[in-house]
Design a protein around this motif. Structure first.
Motif, PDB file in Angstrom:
ATOM      1  N   VAL A 196      14.601  -0.666  -5.197  1.00  0.00           N
ATOM      2  CA  VAL A 196      13.546  -0.521  -6.191  1.00  0.00           C
ATOM      3  C   VAL A 196      12.238  -0.809  -5.458  1.00  0.00           C
ATOM      4  O   VAL A 196      11.994  -1.935  -5.036  1.00  0.00           O
ATOM      5  CB  VAL A 196      13.720  -1.504  -7.372  1.00  0.00           C
ATOM      6  N   VAL A 197      11.422   0.216  -5.278  1.00  0.00           N
ATOM      7  CA  VAL A 197      10.179   0.075  -4.534  1.00  0.00           C
ATOM      8  C   VAL A 197       9.102  -0.532  -5.420  1.00  0.00           C
ATOM      9  O   VAL A 197       8.841  -0.046  -6.520  1.00  0.00           O
ATOM     10  CB  VAL A 197       9.711   1.445  -3.989  1.00  0.00           C
ATOM     11  N   CYS A 198       8.502  -1.594  -4.918  1.00  0.00           N
ATOM     12  CA  CYS A 198       7.379  -2.246  -5.589  1.00  0.00           C
ATOM     13  C   CYS A 198       6.155  -2.052  -4.703  1.00  0.00           C
ATOM     14  O   CYS A 198       6.055  -2.667  -3.642  1.00  0.00           O
ATOM     15  CB  CYS A 198       7.646  -3.733  -5.777  1.00  0.00           C
ATOM     16  N   VAL A 199       5.240  -1.183  -5.114  1.00  0.00           N
ATOM     17  CA  VAL A 199       4.013  -0.959  -4.350  1.00  0.00           C
ATOM     18  C   VAL A 199       3.058  -2.104  -4.646  1.00  0.00           C
ATOM     19  O   VAL A 199       2.745  -2.378  -5.810  1.00  0.00           O
ATOM     20  CB  VAL A 199       3.370   0.397  -4.712  1.00  0.00           C
ATOM     21  N   THR A 200       2.627  -2.785  -3.580  1.00  0.00           N
ATOM     22  CA  THR A 200       1.760  -3.957  -3.733  1.00  0.00           C
ATOM     23  C   THR A 200       0.493  -3.802  -2.895  1.00  0.00           C
ATOM     24  O   THR A 200       0.410  -2.934  -2.017  1.00  0.00           O
ATOM     25  CB  THR A 200       2.491  -5.244  -3.308  1.00  0.00           C
ATOM     26  N   ASN A 201      -0.468  -4.684  -3.158  1.00  0.00           N
ATOM     27  CA  ASN A 201      -1.687  -4.733  -2.360  1.00  0.00           C
ATOM     28  C   ASN A 201      -1.552  -5.817  -1.288  1.00  0.00           C
ATOM     29  O   ASN A 201      -0.460  -6.353  -1.081  1.00  0.00           O
ATOM     30  CB  ASN A 201      -2.912  -4.948  -3.264  1.00  0.00           C
ATOM     31  N   ASP A 202      -2.657  -6.166  -0.662  1.00  0.00           N
ATOM     32  CA  ASP A 202      -2.636  -7.179   0.402  1.00  0.00           C
ATOM     33  C   ASP A 202      -2.210  -8.560  -0.087  1.00  0.00           C
ATOM     34  O   ASP A 202      -1.815  -9.403   0.702  1.00  0.00           O
ATOM     35  CB  ASP A 202      -4.016  -7.307   1.056  1.00  0.00           C
ATOM     36  N   TYR A 203      -2.313  -8.798  -1.388  1.00  0.00           N
ATOM     37  CA  TYR A 203      -1.996 -10.112  -1.955  1.00  0.00           C
ATOM     38  C   TYR A 203      -0.628 -10.131  -2.637  1.00  0.00           C
ATOM     39  O   TYR A 203      -0.331 -11.037  -3.404  1.00  0.00           O
ATOM     40  CB  TYR A 203      -3.091 -10.522  -2.945  1.00  0.00           C
ATOM     41  N   ASP A 204       0.191  -9.109  -2.359  1.00  0.00           N
ATOM     42  CA  ASP A 204       1.539  -8.966  -2.937  1.00  0.00           C
ATOM     43  C   ASP A 204       1.520  -8.846  -4.462  1.00  0.00           C
ATOM     44  O   ASP A 204       2.466  -9.241  -5.131  1.00  0.00           O
ATOM     45  CB  ASP A 204       2.462 -10.113  -2.522  1.00  0.00           C
ATOM     46  N   ILE A 205       0.458  -8.262  -5.004  1.00  0.00           N
ATOM     47  CA  ILE A 205       0.365  -7.988  -6.430  1.00  0.00           C
ATOM     48  C   ILE A 205       0.824  -6.549  -6.663  1.00  0.00           C
ATOM     49  O   ILE A 205       0.348  -5.621  -5.998  1.00  0.00           O
ATOM     50  CB  ILE A 205      -1.080  -8.182  -6.960  1.00  0.00           C
ATOM     51  N   VAL A 206       1.748  -6.348  -7.602  1.00  0.00           N
ATOM     52  CA  VAL A 206       2.288  -5.019  -7.897  1.00  0.00           C
ATOM     53  C   VAL A 206       1.179  -4.148  -8.484  1.00  0.00           C
ATOM     54  O   VAL A 206       0.488  -4.555  -9.425  1.00  0.00           O
ATOM     55  CB  VAL A 206       3.480  -5.126  -8.873  1.00  0.00           C
ATOM     56  N   THR A 207       0.985  -2.938  -7.914  1.00  0.00           N
ATOM     57  CA  THR A 207      -0.094  -2.043  -8.342  1.00  0.00           C
ATOM     58  C   THR A 207       0.404  -0.789  -9.049  1.00  0.00           C
ATOM     59  O   THR A 207      -0.390  -0.088  -9.666  1.00  0.00           O
ATOM     60  CB  THR A 207      -0.968  -1.621  -7.141  1.00  0.00           C
ATOM     61  N   LYS A 208       1.694  -0.481  -8.938  1.00  0.00           N
ATOM     62  CA  LYS A 208       2.287   0.671  -9.623  1.00  0.00           C
ATOM     63  C   LYS A 208       3.590   0.225 -10.256  1.00  0.00           C
ATOM     64  O   LYS A 208       4.292  -0.631  -9.697  1.00  0.00           O
ATOM     65  CB  LYS A 208       2.587   1.815  -8.640  1.00  0.00           C
ATOM     66  N   HIS A 219       0.824  -1.221   0.000  1.00  0.00           N
ATOM     67  CA  HIS A 219       0.000   0.000   0.000  1.00  0.00           C
ATOM     68  C   HIS A 219       0.854   1.265   0.000  1.00  0.00           C
ATOM     69  O   HIS A 219       0.434   2.311   0.490  1.00  0.00           O
ATOM     70  CB  HIS A 219      -0.971   0.029   1.184  1.00  0.00           C
ATOM     71  N   GLY A 220       2.071   1.183  -0.472  1.00  0.00           N
ATOM     72  CA  GLY A 220       2.951   2.350  -0.539  1.00  0.00           C
ATOM     73  C   GLY A 220       3.658   2.663   0.765  1.00  0.00           C
ATOM     74  O   GLY A 220       4.382   3.652   0.851  1.00  0.00           O
ATOM     75  N   MET A 221       3.479   1.830   1.765  1.00  0.00           N
ATOM     76  CA  MET A 221       4.134   2.063   3.059  1.00  0.00           C
ATOM     77  C   MET A 221       5.587   1.632   2.952  1.00  0.00           C
ATOM     78  O   MET A 221       5.879   0.483   2.664  1.00  0.00           O
ATOM     79  CB  MET A 221       3.442   1.288   4.183  1.00  0.00           C
ATOM     80  N   GLU A 222       6.468   2.589   3.193  1.00  0.00           N
ATOM     81  CA  GLU A 222       7.893   2.350   3.004  1.00  0.00           C
ATOM     82  C   GLU A 222       8.657   2.924   4.189  1.00  0.00           C
ATOM     83  O   GLU A 222       8.358   4.033   4.635  1.00  0.00           O
ATOM     84  CB  GLU A 222       8.311   3.057   1.708  1.00  0.00           C
ATOM     85  N   ASN A 223       9.635   2.156   4.687  1.00  0.00           N
ATOM     86  CA  ASN A 223      10.464   2.736   5.735  1.00  0.00           C
ATOM     87  C   ASN A 223      11.390   3.761   5.091  1.00  0.00           C
ATOM     88  O   ASN A 223      11.572   3.782   3.880  1.00  0.00           O
ATOM     89  CB  ASN A 223      11.221   1.675   6.539  1.00  0.00           C
ATOM     90  N   ARG A 224      11.961   4.619   5.852  1.00  0.00           N
ATOM     91  CA  ARG A 224      12.751   5.725   5.328  1.00  0.00           C
ATOM     92  C   ARG A 224      14.245   5.450   5.274  1.00  0.00           C
ATOM     93  O   ARG A 224      15.037   6.360   5.080  1.00  0.00           O
ATOM     94  CB  ARG A 224      12.499   6.995   6.150  1.00  0.00           C
ATOM     95  N   MET A 225      14.621   4.186   5.427  1.00  0.00           N
ATOM     96  CA  MET A 225      16.037   3.834   5.359  1.00  0.00           C
ATOM     97  C   MET A 225      16.572   4.155   3.962  1.00  0.00           C
ATOM     98  O   MET A 225      15.989   3.765   2.958  1.00  0.00           O
ATOM     99  CB  MET A 225      16.219   2.345   5.652  1.00  0.00           C
ATOM    100  N   PHE A 226      17.671   4.877   3.890  1.00  0.00           N
ATOM    101  CA  PHE A 226      18.247   5.245   2.602  1.00  0.00           C
ATOM    102  C   PHE A 226      18.971   4.046   1.999  1.00  0.00           C
ATOM    103  O   PHE A 226      19.807   3.429   2.626  1.00  0.00           O
ATOM    104  CB  PHE A 226      19.233   6.404   2.761  1.00  0.00           C
ATOM    105  N   ASP A 227      18.616   3.721   0.788  1.00  0.00           N
ATOM    106  CA  ASP A 227      19.263   2.638   0.050  1.00  0.00           C
ATOM    107  C   ASP A 227      19.249   3.041  -1.421  1.00  0.00           C
ATOM    108  O   ASP A 227      18.209   2.963  -2.078  1.00  0.00           O
ATOM    109  CB  ASP A 227      18.513   1.327   0.255  1.00  0.00           C
TER     110      ASP A 227
END
Length: 68
Positions: free
Chosen positions: A48-60, A36-44
């Motif tokens: 590569v951020v993969c925004v997913t839903n509750d079922y781990d399906i990529v939404t963006k 759901h776009g929730m990301e920790n702020r650790m710098f890396d």
């Protein structure tokens, strides 16, 4: 010089499938499952951020900014 890589073809696939495709492009990258776009702020810089839903399906489309 900076560039960008996007993977729009990964929308609708699972996070695991997306991870394999991203690592096939560059195995030094770090796919990150951001439910759901929730990301920790650790710098890396290799994340590569993969925004997913509750079922781990990529939404963006995952994207990565890189330096040439």
């Amino acid at each position: 010089m900076f560039g960008a890589k996007q993977w729009p073809e990964l929308v609708g696939q699972t996070f695991q499938q997306a991870s394999y495709a991203i690592l096939a492009f560059d195995n030094s990258l770090h796919p990150y499952n951001a439910r759901h776009g929730m990301e920790n702020r650790m710098f890396d810089p290799k994340r590569v951020v993969c925004v997913t839903n509750d079922y781990d399906i990529v939404t963006k489309p995952p994207s990565y900014m890189y330096r040439n």
